[in-house]
Design a protein around this motif. Structure first.
Motif, short mmCIF file in Angstrom:
data_model
loop_
_atom_site.label_atom_id
_atom_site.label_comp_id
_atom_site.label_asym_id
_atom_site.label_seq_id
_atom_site.Cartn_x
_atom_site.Cartn_y
_atom_site.Cartn_z
N CYS A 58 0.86 -1.39 0.11
CA CYS A 58 0.47 -0.06 0.17
C CYS A 58 0.88 1.41 -0.19
O CYS A 58 1.79 1.73 1.36
CB CYS A 58 -1.09 -0.15 0.83
N ARG A 70 -5.92 3.03 8.10
CA ARG A 70 -5.98 2.04 8.79
C ARG A 70 -6.01 0.38 7.99
O ARG A 70 -6.40 0.78 6.29
CB ARG A 70 -7.39 2.48 8.42
N TRP A 71 -5.66 -0.24 8.20
CA TRP A 71 -5.66 -2.15 7.57
C TRP A 71 -6.71 -2.74 8.36
O TRP A 71 -6.44 -2.85 9.64
CB TRP A 71 -4.10 -2.30 7.83
N GLU A 81 -15.25 -6.39 8.88
CA GLU A 81 -14.11 -6.60 8.84
C GLU A 81 -13.86 -6.16 9.84
O GLU A 81 -13.70 -5.41 11.55
CB GLU A 81 -14.18 -4.75 7.99
N ARG A 128 -8.24 -4.49 3.80
CA ARG A 128 -8.00 -3.42 2.84
C ARG A 128 -7.37 -1.82 3.74
O ARG A 128 -7.21 -1.99 4.95
CB ARG A 128 -9.55 -2.81 3.28
N CYS A 129 -6.52 -1.58 2.77
CA CYS A 129 -5.66 -0.62 3.32
C CYS A 129 -7.14 1.31 3.39
O CYS A 129 -6.69 0.91 1.68
CB CYS A 129 -4.30 -0.40 2.74
N GLU A 130 -7.23 2.07 3.68
CA GLU A 130 -7.69 2.95 3.49
C GLU A 130 -7.06 3.85 4.42
O GLU A 130 -7.16 3.79 5.84
CB GLU A 130 -9.06 2.69 5.07
N ILE A 132 -7.32 7.65 5.73
CA ILE A 132 -8.12 8.43 6.09
C ILE A 132 -7.81 10.05 6.02
O ILE A 132 -6.37 10.37 6.93
CB ILE A 132 -8.17 8.06 7.84
N ASP A 137 -11.97 9.61 1.46
CA ASP A 137 -11.10 8.67 1.73
C ASP A 137 -11.27 7.90 0.63
O ASP A 137 -11.95 8.17 0.26
CB ASP A 137 -12.07 7.89 3.44
N GLU A 138 -9.61 7.14 0.89
CA GLU A 138 -9.77 6.12 -0.39
C GLU A 138 -9.21 4.47 -0.07
O GLU A 138 -8.58 4.81 1.42
CB GLU A 138 -8.59 6.77 -1.52
N SER A 139 -9.86 3.76 -0.45
CA SER A 139 -8.88 2.10 -0.17
C SER A 139 -8.46 1.66 -1.57
O SER A 139 -8.89 1.79 -2.58
CB SER A 139 -9.89 2.33 0.40
#
Length: 341
Positions: A58, A70-71, A81, A128-130, A132, A137-139
């Motif tokens: 990521c 956030r993983w 999750e 998921r790698c998010e 913030i 936000d993107e992931s």
């Protein structure tokens, strides 16, 4: 007039709004506003083995003024999750069952990749790698896939004895876990042909058929036959278990042993009677080939064949053959032992 927008200014102001309405009307997502901070991974599936160290990439293309990464792990069939780790680029805090096995790679200042040490069977799945950043936000999503082997399993009482939770426990007792649909599909392409239906991790019940025949769902096309979702407490089937590479090794002790004598024979050699998953993993990854039936820890007698031959089960394909569950006091077999390295 002062305070009014000119025509070009109005167009610039209204164009983004109009494009959003246009995309909404078409049922297509509107373009994502720049910039995209997270880079799309080149490979969305990361392959590993049990016991190895896996890195889930990521990477940020640029660094927002303030952000967190956030993983989390997407749990199959549970619509939730599990939080793994949160970092602000300088400090990281771990959560959940991965504990100290999860850390940030920190290869460079824009690196938010997750490193999992000592990969376990339950680590396989979707992550998921998010990013913030308080604005948008993107992931990115990645899958960790273990190289392994699927084996059908039923208890000594006969077929179709497990509800979902009993099947899950039975696989764990045999050094495995309930297989996913993807794992069963891969096993089918590798040659698994099995008529008995079994539970999968998502709560569905299926079985793989390579040679279509009347007793196995009819003479249609080969494939994965499905019973669909079933009642996890009430309905009863076999289990499809999944296991991966071993930390130790499996070896055969010849003789005409009872099951208690088999346990003693392995203990004398600093080992324990192998589990079913141990034997399948040794056959798959170490090429174990032994034309002798041997006791396993669940009371079954099996033997692994890598090179098929007439006097070793008579079947044309490699696999683990089974003699079922003889009486424990029947002194007729050797034993397969498992020793940690």
């Amino acid at each position: 007039m002062p305070g009014q927008l000119t025509l070009p200014a109005r167009c610039c102001f209204l164009l983004p709004w109009a494009l959003t309405i246009f995309h909404t009307a078409l049922g297509t997502p509107a373009p994502h506003p720049d910039p995209h901070y997270l880079l799309s991974p080149i490979h969305e599936v990361i392959h590993s083995r049990r016991g190895a160290t896996a890195t889930l990439p990521c990477v940020l293309g640029a660094s927002p003024p303030s952000y967190k990464v956030r993983w989390s792990k997407v749990e199959p069939g549970e619509l939730r999750e599990t939080l793994i780790l949160i970092t602000n680029g300088l400090h990281a805090r771990g959560y959940g069952p991965l504990g100290d096995r999860a850390r940030m790679r920190r290869g460079h200042r824009l690196d938010a990749s997750l490193v999992i040490a000592g990969v376990r069977l339950e680590d396989e799945g979707r992550y998921r790698c998010e990013l913030i950043n308080g604005v948008e936000d993107e992931s990115v999503a990645l899958s960790l896939r273990l190289e392994g082997v699927v084996f059908p399993y039923q208890p000594s009482r006969g077929r179709y004895r497990f509800n979902y939770f009993e099947a899950k426990q039975a696989c764990e007792e045999q050094d495995g876990r309930l297989a996913t649909y993807g794992q069963l599909y891969q096993a089918w392409t590798d040659g698994l042909d099995w008529c008995n239906a079994g539970w999968l991790l998502d709560g569905s019940v299926r079985y793989p058929v390579l040679t279509a025949r009347a007793p196995c769902g009819g003479r249609g096309r080969p494939g994965i036959r499905s019973y669909g979702p079933r009642d996890r407490k009430r309905d009863r089937y076999d289990a499809f278990c999944f296991t991966s590479a071993l930390a130790g090794h499996v070896f055969f002790v010849p003789g005409r042993l009872t099951l208690p004598e088999a346990h003693e024979a392995c203990r004398r050699r600093g080992a324990a009677v192998a589990k079913v998953g141990h034997l399948y993993a040794a056959w798959k990854f170490s090429g174990l080939d032994q034309c002798d039936g041997g006791w396993l820890a669940d009371g079954s007698v099996r033997f692994p064949i890598t090179t098929p031959r007439p006097r070793c089960g008579g079947l044309p394909d490699p696999g683990v053959r089974s003699f079922g569950f003889p009486q424990p006091q029947q002194a007729a077999y050797g034993t397969y032992c498992y020793a940690e390295k």
